[in-house]
Write a protein that holds these residues in place. Sequence first.
Motif, PDB file in Angstrom:
ATOM      1  N   LEU A  32      45.007  38.431  41.141  1.00  0.00           N
ATOM      2  CA  LEU A  32      43.709  38.921  40.683  1.00  0.00           C
ATOM      3  C   LEU A  32      43.793  40.362  40.185  1.00  0.00           C
ATOM      4  O   LEU A  32      43.142  40.724  39.205  1.00  0.00           O
ATOM      5  N   MET A  48      47.312  35.589  46.008  1.00  0.00           N
ATOM      6  CA  MET A  48      46.095  35.456  45.215  1.00  0.00           C
ATOM      7  C   MET A  48      45.526  36.831  44.875  1.00  0.00           C
ATOM      8  O   MET A  48      45.089  37.084  43.743  1.00  0.00           O
ATOM      9  N   CYS A  49      45.534  37.743  45.844  1.00  0.00           N
ATOM     10  CA  CYS A  49      45.045  39.098  45.618  1.00  0.00           C
ATOM     11  C   CYS A  49      45.855  39.788  44.522  1.00  0.00           C
ATOM     12  O   CYS A  49      45.283  40.394  43.608  1.00  0.00           O
ATOM     13  N   LEU A  76      45.234  40.234  36.786  1.00  0.00           N
ATOM     14  CA  LEU A  76      44.245  39.689  35.861  1.00  0.00           C
ATOM     15  C   LEU A  76      43.177  40.731  35.531  1.00  0.00           C
ATOM     16  O   LEU A  76      42.792  40.899  34.364  1.00  0.00           O
ATOM     17  N   LEU A  77      42.679  41.441  36.547  1.00  0.00           N
ATOM     18  CA  LEU A  77      41.643  42.441  36.330  1.00  0.00           C
ATOM     19  C   LEU A  77      42.146  43.595  35.464  1.00  0.00           C
ATOM     20  O   LEU A  77      41.422  44.099  34.596  1.00  0.00           O
ATOM     21  N   ALA A 101      38.768  41.860  45.782  1.00  0.00           N
ATOM     22  CA  ALA A 101      39.989  41.058  45.710  1.00  0.00           C
ATOM     23  C   ALA A 101      40.873  41.319  46.919  1.00  0.00           C
ATOM     24  O   ALA A 101      41.441  40.390  47.518  1.00  0.00           O
TER      25      ALA A 101
END
Length: 427
Positions: A406, A402-403, A409-410, A237
């Motif tokens: 993510l 975006m990173c 989310l992870l 990511a």
Amino acid sequence: MARFLLDISPVREIPAFRRLWMGSTLSMLGSQFTVIAISLEVFELTRSTFAVGLVGVFALVPLIVAGLYGGSIGDTTDRRLAGLWTTVGLFAMTVALAAHAWLDIRNVAVLYTIVALHSFAQGLNQPVRGAIVPRVVPVRQLPAANALFQLTMGSCLMIGPLLGAFTVATMGFQWAYTLDALSFGVSLWAMYMLPSLPPEPGDDGAATRAGFRSVVEGFAFLATRPNLRMTFLLDLAAMIFAMPRALFPVLGASVLGGGQFTVGLLTAALAAGSIIAGIFSGVFIRINHHGRACAAAVAGWAVCIMAFGAVVLVASGGWGADTVWPLIVSCLALVAAGVADSVSMLFRTTILQAATPDNLRGRLQGIFIVVVAGGPRLGDATMGTGGEWLGPGWAALGGATMCLALVLLLVRMFPGFMRYDARDPQP
């Protein structure tokens, strides 16, 4: 104050690690001589930046293939012997580079061939070397040992290209390659002096045989271990969506000015962050909740790159003719990003070494090499494309956002990772 600084106890207390660290440091520095010399020689022969870019292609593919197979070898043979012979292979390829220069064989195809073979040898060597460290260093000292490697890596990445370029300019390509070959002497000695490190049997009492099936077993193990899998996903990511180095040339040519000097300065800023993190690694190595620290470091990397992109956007939008302050703030953001990336690498490496059974460490190290080598190159493509379509500022800001999304989310998908404790490492 000593509690906040680099812990050198692995070097002081473990002779085998001390020799490995010294050998790795010198060979890493010498390798930077070769990296810069190859780029300069290919450009001198072709006058083509595309031809220089092909060097990365010829290096990446063998590294990925050999990295996976090298991990398999490291789990099925005596790691001392595997490390020794793969280091001999690296030494031989570096000698070949020196020989081609001394013999004045000015042929780019020859260079590409040696680069591919050198990268193949490196792919075999790195997983074995990574799997050796946990066999000679106690688990409690792994964070300190990895911090030492991080410090030397950052230092070599910052100083090596400068020394390499100076050597090429003053003494020629021959001596740049020769000095790299000589740097392998300590590394060969360190491997030779290791005790025998035979493979440990798996759960069924038998060692796995090297080969494709062995590699598949490594991936199958990773698929069932969420904490280990999380370290790879976090790194991907960060590197695929928020690695900004592909933007540096256009920033030097337009937004920030300064041309190649600015490109070098921005690149050095990332390496400087790694050095700072290494010097003050005492702050981090006493943390036991490695999962939380790793996720926080990757999130910190994303935030720093977001700040970098915001500065570029402001500069693009009319900071005026003065590019000094945008350049200074950009470098500071990249230094902070380098610190975060180094801390993330420290914890990811330690989790991988501590939570993986010894009979699988080589193969997991091989997968790690593939991710570390492939992620930034995919990031170059992602950020380069974004810079072309959106402009460098929006590409950096959008990619880092975006990173960060993510990462969040992870963390939500793998809540167990946030409970990972170094005192009870669970894969």
